[in-house]
Scaffold this motif. Structure first.
Motif, PDB file in Angstrom:
ATOM      1  N   ALA A  56     -71.253  32.935 -64.734  1.00  0.00           N
ATOM      2  CA  ALA A  56     -70.163  31.944 -64.736  1.00  0.00           C
ATOM      3  C   ALA A  56     -69.575  31.794 -66.125  1.00  0.00           C
ATOM      4  CB  ALA A  56     -70.677  30.596 -64.229  1.00  0.00           C
ATOM      5  N   VAL A  57     -70.428  31.736 -67.150  1.00  0.00           N
ATOM      6  CA  VAL A  57     -69.938  31.618 -68.533  1.00  0.00           C
ATOM      7  C   VAL A  57     -69.172  32.873 -68.927  1.00  0.00           C
ATOM      8  CG1 VAL A  57     -70.659  31.453 -70.948  1.00  0.00           C
ATOM      9  CG2 VAL A  57     -71.716  29.978 -69.238  1.00  0.00           C
ATOM     10  N   LEU A  58     -69.694  34.045 -68.559  1.00  0.00           N
ATOM     11  CA  LEU A  58     -69.004  35.291 -68.883  1.00  0.00           C
ATOM     12  C   LEU A  58     -67.638  35.361 -68.205  1.00  0.00           C
ATOM     13  CD1 LEU A  58     -71.950  37.856 -68.707  1.00  0.00           C
ATOM     14  CD2 LEU A  58     -70.708  37.114 -70.748  1.00  0.00           C
ATOM     15  N   VAL A  59     -67.562  34.944 -66.945  1.00  0.00           N
ATOM     16  CA  VAL A  59     -66.282  34.949 -66.227  1.00  0.00           C
ATOM     17  C   VAL A  59     -65.299  34.015 -66.924  1.00  0.00           C
ATOM     18  CG1 VAL A  59     -65.115  34.319 -64.076  1.00  0.00           C
ATOM     19  CG2 VAL A  59     -67.231  35.632 -64.007  1.00  0.00           C
ATOM     20  N   ASP A  60     -65.739  32.800 -67.245  1.00  0.00           N
ATOM     21  CA  ASP A  60     -64.848  31.855 -67.929  1.00  0.00           C
ATOM     22  C   ASP A  60     -64.413  32.383 -69.289  1.00  0.00           C
ATOM     23  OD1 ASP A  60     -64.849  30.047 -65.845  1.00  0.00           O
ATOM     24  OD2 ASP A  60     -66.402  28.769 -66.709  1.00  0.00           O
ATOM     25  N   THR A  61     -65.331  33.010 -70.010  1.00  0.00           N
ATOM     26  CA  THR A  61     -65.037  33.509 -71.353  1.00  0.00           C
ATOM     27  C   THR A  61     -64.066  34.688 -71.334  1.00  0.00           C
ATOM     28  OG1 THR A  61     -67.216  32.808 -72.113  1.00  0.00           O
ATOM     29  CG2 THR A  61     -66.078  34.429 -73.469  1.00  0.00           C
ATOM     30  N   PHE A  62     -64.254  35.611 -70.408  1.00  0.00           N
ATOM     31  CA  PHE A  62     -63.490  36.853 -70.427  1.00  0.00           C
ATOM     32  C   PHE A  62     -62.440  36.958 -69.320  1.00  0.00           C
ATOM     33  CE2 PHE A  62     -67.531  37.867 -72.535  1.00  0.00           C
ATOM     34  CZ  PHE A  62     -67.041  38.272 -73.759  1.00  0.00           C
ATOM     35  N   SER A  63     -62.130  35.861 -68.636  1.00  0.00           N
ATOM     36  CA  SER A  63     -61.189  35.936 -67.503  1.00  0.00           C
ATOM     37  C   SER A  63     -59.815  36.456 -67.918  1.00  0.00           C
ATOM     38  CB  SER A  63     -61.066  34.581 -66.814  1.00  0.00           C
ATOM     39  OG  SER A  63     -60.534  33.620 -67.700  1.00  0.00           O
ATOM     40  N   GLY A  64     -59.312  36.024 -69.063  1.00  0.00           N
ATOM     41  CA  GLY A  64     -58.002  36.504 -69.520  1.00  0.00           C
ATOM     42  C   GLY A  64     -57.998  37.987 -69.813  1.00  0.00           C
ATOM     43  N   GLN A  65     -59.046  38.458 -70.485  1.00  0.00           N
ATOM     44  CA  GLN A  65     -59.138  39.882 -70.805  1.00  0.00           C
ATOM     45  C   GLN A  65     -59.334  40.729 -69.542  1.00  0.00           C
ATOM     46  OE1 GLN A  65     -62.255  38.897 -73.640  1.00  0.00           O
ATOM     47  NE2 GLN A  65     -61.203  40.213 -75.123  1.00  0.00           N
ATOM     48  N   LEU A  66     -60.169  40.240 -68.613  1.00  0.00           N
ATOM     49  CA  LEU A  66     -60.361  40.957 -67.352  1.00  0.00           C
ATOM     50  C   LEU A  66     -59.051  41.044 -66.574  1.00  0.00           C
ATOM     51  CD1 LEU A  66     -63.769  39.407 -66.265  1.00  0.00           C
ATOM     52  CD2 LEU A  66     -63.354  41.836 -66.714  1.00  0.00           C
ATOM     53  N   ASN A  67     -58.319  39.941 -66.541  1.00  0.00           N
ATOM     54  CA  ASN A  67     -57.041  39.903 -65.836  1.00  0.00           C
ATOM     55  C   ASN A  67     -56.059  40.920 -66.434  1.00  0.00           C
ATOM     56  OD1 ASN A  67     -55.432  38.597 -63.729  1.00  0.00           O
ATOM     57  ND2 ASN A  67     -54.177  37.887 -65.445  1.00  0.00           N
ATOM     58  N   SER A  68     -55.956  40.948 -67.767  1.00  0.00           N
ATOM     59  CA  SER A  68     -55.065  41.909 -68.438  1.00  0.00           C
ATOM     60  C   SER A  68     -55.486  43.349 -68.151  1.00  0.00           C
ATOM     61  CB  SER A  68     -55.063  41.667 -69.948  1.00  0.00           C
ATOM     62  OG  SER A  68     -54.490  40.427 -70.240  1.00  0.00           O
ATOM     63  N   PHE A  69     -56.796  43.601 -68.175  1.00  0.00           N
ATOM     64  CA  PHE A  69     -57.297  44.943 -67.905  1.00  0.00           C
ATOM     65  C   PHE A  69     -56.925  45.389 -66.489  1.00  0.00           C
ATOM     66  CE2 PHE A  69     -60.513  47.735 -66.063  1.00  0.00           C
ATOM     67  CZ  PHE A  69     -60.418  48.819 -66.927  1.00  0.00           C
ATOM     68  N   ILE A  70     -57.134  44.509 -65.505  1.00  0.00           N
ATOM     69  CA  ILE A  70     -56.805  44.854 -64.118  1.00  0.00           C
ATOM     70  C   ILE A  70     -55.311  45.107 -63.964  1.00  0.00           C
ATOM     71  CG2 ILE A  70     -56.767  44.006 -61.732  1.00  0.00           C
ATOM     72  CD1 ILE A  70     -59.366  42.409 -62.532  1.00  0.00           C
ATOM     73  N   ASN A  71     -54.492  44.260 -64.595  1.00  0.00           N
ATOM     74  CA  ASN A  71     -53.032  44.451 -64.511  1.00  0.00           C
ATOM     75  C   ASN A  71     -52.611  45.770 -65.145  1.00  0.00           C
ATOM     76  OD1 ASN A  71     -52.754  42.033 -63.164  1.00  0.00           O
ATOM     77  ND2 ASN A  71     -52.218  40.871 -64.992  1.00  0.00           N
ATOM     78  N   THR A  72     -53.218  46.147 -66.261  1.00  0.00           N
ATOM     79  CA  THR A  72     -52.927  47.427 -66.908  1.00  0.00           C
ATOM     80  C   THR A  72     -53.385  48.583 -66.030  1.00  0.00           C
ATOM     81  OG1 THR A  72     -53.146  46.426 -69.098  1.00  0.00           O
ATOM     82  CG2 THR A  72     -53.342  48.819 -68.981  1.00  0.00           C
ATOM     83  N   ILE A  82     -68.453  32.505 -76.874  1.00  0.00           N
ATOM     84  CA  ILE A  82     -69.042  33.832 -77.065  1.00  0.00           C
ATOM     85  C   ILE A  82     -70.517  33.707 -77.432  1.00  0.00           C
ATOM     86  CG2 ILE A  82     -69.008  35.908 -78.513  1.00  0.00           C
ATOM     87  CD1 ILE A  82     -65.978  35.552 -78.699  1.00  0.00           C
ATOM     88  N   LEU A  83     -70.843  32.759 -78.294  1.00  0.00           N
ATOM     89  CA  LEU A  83     -72.235  32.538 -78.701  1.00  0.00           C
ATOM     90  C   LEU A  83     -73.080  32.137 -77.500  1.00  0.00           C
ATOM     91  CD1 LEU A  83     -74.345  32.361 -80.942  1.00  0.00           C
ATOM     92  CD2 LEU A  83     -73.635  29.991 -81.305  1.00  0.00           C
TER      93      LEU A  83
END
Length: 148
Positions: free
Chosen positions: A43-59, A6-7
């Motif tokens: 690239a860093v943002l995608v790696d950092t937030f991929s799980g949250q983005l995936n959950s958001f899309i599934n929801t 995140i930093l």
């Protein structure tokens, strides 16, 4: 979530914002230093937030009655020609094939002059645009744009 990631992402976003403000009269190209830094930040943002983005899309898809029973994962998008990260996409398919997918290769072209812009999105087994294989049986279910 890892504090260090995140930093780093925050520092990259801040540096991009400052660079954009300083160069507000010039557009970035992915070939420029600013474009390379921007792509690295994405690239860093995608790696950092991929799980949250995936959950958001599934929801989002479940809420609209179009969810899937297949496994999903968010991966970076690589555009041919510059080999840099350009964004992200959600892939879907059987779990073992989704696990093999490391990125989505984006090929772009114009059809019928410039009347149609075509983007082919291909799930691949590496994060580079060289020495890759297509992951058969996996599809792209969402495309994610990052506002800079």
């Amino acid at each position: 979530m890892n504090f260090k990631k995140i930093l780093i992402a925050s520092i990259l976003v801040l540096s991009l914002t400052c660079t954009a403000a300083i160069n507000s009269t010039q557009a970035f190209s992915l070939g420029s230093l600013g474009g390379i830094i921007k792509a690295g930040g994405i690239a860093v943002l995608v790696d950092t937030f991929s799980g949250q983005l995936n959950s958001f899309i599934n929801t989002l898809t479940a809420k609209n009655g179009v969810s899937s029973d297949y496994a999903t994962k968010v991966v970076p998008v690589i555009t041919v020609g510059n080999g840099t990260y350009a964004g992200a996409a959600q892939v879907t398919g059987p779990q073992d094939l989704v696990d093999q997918t490391k990125a989505v290769l984006q090929l772009e072209g114009d059809f019928s002059g410039d009347r149609f812009r075509v983007k082919a999105l291909i799930p691949i087994n590496t994060k580079t645009a060289t020495n890759f294989s297509r992951v058969q049986g996996v599809g792209v279910s969402a495309q994610i744009d990052v506002k800079i």
